[in-house]
Design an enzyme around this catalytic site. Structure first.
Site, mmCIF file in Angstrom:
data_model
loop_
_atom_site.group_PDB
_atom_site.id
_atom_site.type_symbol
_atom_site.label_atom_id
_atom_site.label_comp_id
_atom_site.label_asym_id
_atom_site.label_seq_id
_atom_site.Cartn_x
_atom_site.Cartn_y
_atom_site.Cartn_z
ATOM 1 N N THR A 330 0.845 -1.177 0.000
ATOM 2 C CA THR A 330 0.000 0.000 0.000
ATOM 3 C C THR A 330 0.885 1.233 0.000
ATOM 4 O OG1 THR A 330 -1.630 -1.220 1.288
ATOM 5 C CG2 THR A 330 -1.818 1.164 1.340
ATOM 6 N N THR A 348 -4.094 1.606 -2.472
ATOM 7 C CA THR A 348 -3.490 0.274 -2.503
ATOM 8 C C THR A 348 -3.883 -0.537 -3.727
ATOM 9 O OG1 THR A 348 -3.125 -1.737 -1.191
ATOM 10 C CG2 THR A 348 -5.358 -0.856 -1.214
ATOM 11 N N GLY A 412 1.274 -1.544 4.655
ATOM 12 C CA GLY A 412 1.725 -2.766 5.283
ATOM 13 C C GLY A 412 0.644 -3.747 5.661
ATOM 14 N N GLY A 413 -0.505 -3.718 4.984
ATOM 15 C CA GLY A 413 -1.531 -4.724 5.227
ATOM 16 C C GLY A 413 -1.991 -4.767 6.672
#
Length: 514
Positions: A330, A348, A412-413
């Site tokens: 992202t 993202t 970073g999810g």
């Protein structure tokens, strides 16, 4: 292993700042501020340029969220332009490899990874609709003007330096399966090599042409015009369920901010299917445990781990989430202008290079939004036609005295909201400066084993290990063990401060000139 001590100072300016994961994008946004543009103008220009200069993280083939805060009144507004599943989606087309397995850490995989890679993983992109809606409501520059820097970068191409070469090389197996993205980024099916003596570029000719068309015809052409016909044609030919009516019906959605409070800070987040509700859940748990400046780092780390773990249990069992081995990729942009207006924007493609598909004629890399849905039927976030998935993105704006004070977010999810929680606690509970909190070692409690930064004090891992399995890891470029934050803040002297992730080689804060 060779190790380095890296310290990146905060950037100061009274004229406005742009913090982003690539300096070219940050500089493009800062140039807009220098010409008299506002925070929203700069944020959109920055995000559009990011889609060219860092195409493995974000782009116009994806979606996102943003928060706008008025520097004079403190008024808050949020925009949801996340991806949406196609109306013709058939969940039965995504059979599970083992329907009887899976929990909130590791749900069963889909046969052929159809929800992770390829045309079957693509959702309807919302970025163009979101960027245009944001400019229309809060910007001062035209849509055409906002696109020009991205068009120039697309015509020149992605610069292949050592870091771009690395990011492409680690995904070469997936990229080589799609002819269009292979032709765009690889050298005869092999990872490109950085130029030894001269700068190398990979032009994005088809994408430049698409952006030029949108600059002339308007953003809705992406969803309703000739561009939409081109995009839908590419998608259908590749096997996607997305059709022209999916594009035509897409609209970005404005909503009041989800608000809460931590210590003396008023915090605004994205409501609904974002990381915002879970951030507030975890923050309430941390605050209830009574951290104070005298608390040890080991006590703080265990507090964070417990709060994050409990909040994730609620999130993933009641809100649903597509947990897969893929790491979230992202881009986040934080902007403040000279009048104190702030924008926190996250965009993202989901995984690195999204679906690992580039549309042959449109030239854009597409998201793998299906990955965010629970692959099991009958769950709160199960695959369904025409709906949005639960997203990890968590842009935030913090206010003091009714005025925006800090815009922050991360890439970073699943590590995003845990990172923001620890950083905000570092400021509010421990009195750390923005610069110090960016260099403070963190933990990640979003995986089965809690990751502890090797730079943390020795008793941190030991303390957490009394309650949870622990893994000590380095804060490396690859694999990415912790998220990549960026932020801008109002300084006590009346100016502004900005920080980008210290160990990210391309991240930067660009200051607007007077």
């Amino acid at each position: 292993m060779q190790t380095f001590s890296i310290r990146r100072p905060a950037v100061c300016s009274p004229h406005g700042l742009v913090a982003a994961q690539n300096r070219h994008a940050a500089e493009a946004g800062a140039a807009v501020l220098a010409r008299g543009g506002n925070a929203m103008d700069a944020a959109i220009v920055t995000a559009l340029v990011l889609s060219i200069v860092e195409p493995w993280l974000s782009g116009v083939g994806g979606g996102g969220f943003l928060i706008h805060a008025d520097g004079r009144t403190g008024a808050l507004d949020t925009l949801d332009f996340n991806v949406r599943s196609p109306r013709g989606l058939k969940p039965a087309d995504y059979p599970l490899t083992d329907a009887g397995s899976g929990n909130w850490f590791a749900w069963p995989a889909v046969v052929g990874e159809r929800n992770v890679a390829g045309y079957s993983a693509i959702c309807v992109p919302g970025a163009i609709a979101g960027f245009a809606a944001a400019l229309e409501r809060y910007g001062t520059i035209s849509w055409s003007e906002a696109l020009q820097p991205a068009i120039e970068h697309a015509e020149r191409g992605l610069e292949i330096d050592w870091y771009a070469a690395l990011c492409i090389a680690v995904e070469v197996a997936g990229l080589s399966r799609d002819p269009a993205i292979s032709a765009l980024l690889l050298d005869n099916g092999q990872p490109p090599k950085a130029g030894a003596d001269t700068r190398r570029f990979k032009p994005m000719t088809a994408k430049a042409a698409l952006l030029k068309r949108l600059a002339k015809a308007g953003a809705r052409d992406f969803y309703e015009g000739e561009a939409a016909q081109l995009i839908a044609g590419d998608l259908e030919a590749g096997g996607s369920a997305i059709r022209t009516d999916d594009l035509a019906s897409y609209q970005a959605m404005w909503s009041p901010a989800l608000t809460g409070r931590y210590r003396d800070l008023d915090i605004a987040a994205i409501p609904g299917l974002s990381g915002g509700p879970t951030f507030f859940d975890a923050a309430r748990r941390v605050e209830a445990r009574g951290l104070e400046q005298a608390s040890s780092q080991a006590d703080a780390a265990l507090t964070y781990a417990t709060a994050i773990r409990e909040a994730y249990a609620v999130r993933l069992n009641s809100m649903g989430h597509a947990a897969t081995p893929q790491a979230g990729c992202t881009s986040h942009v934080s902007v403040v202008d000279r009048d104190g207006n702030m924008v926190s924007l996250t965009n993202t493609l989901l995984s690195r290079f999204g679906s690992r598909v580039a549309l042959p004629r449109a030239g854009i890399i597409m998201n793998n939004g299906m990955m965010w849905f629970d692959p099991r039927p009958g769950q709160p976030n199960s695959m369904a036609p025409g709906v949005k998935p639960l997203a990890n993105m968590c842009p935030l704006v913090l206010s003091r005295g009714g005025k925006p004070w800090l815009a922050i977010g991360a890439a970073g999810g699943r590590t995003i909201f845990p990172t923001l929680l620890q950083m905000i606690s570092g400021i509010a509970d421990f009195g750390l400066s923005l610069e110090d909190v960016f260099h403070r070692p963190r933990i990640d409690a979003s995986t089965p084993r809690i990751k502890v930064d090797a730079r943390a004090e020795p008793d941190v891992a030991a303390r957490i290990a009394g309650a949870f399995p622990v893994e000590i890891v380095e804060d490396t470029l690859y694999p990415v063990n912790f998220s990549v934050p960026s932020a801008v803040m109002r300084a006590e002297d009346g100016g502004f401060l900005g920080m980008a992730h210290p160990t990210s080689p391309w991240a930067a804060v660009a200051a607007a000139s007077a």
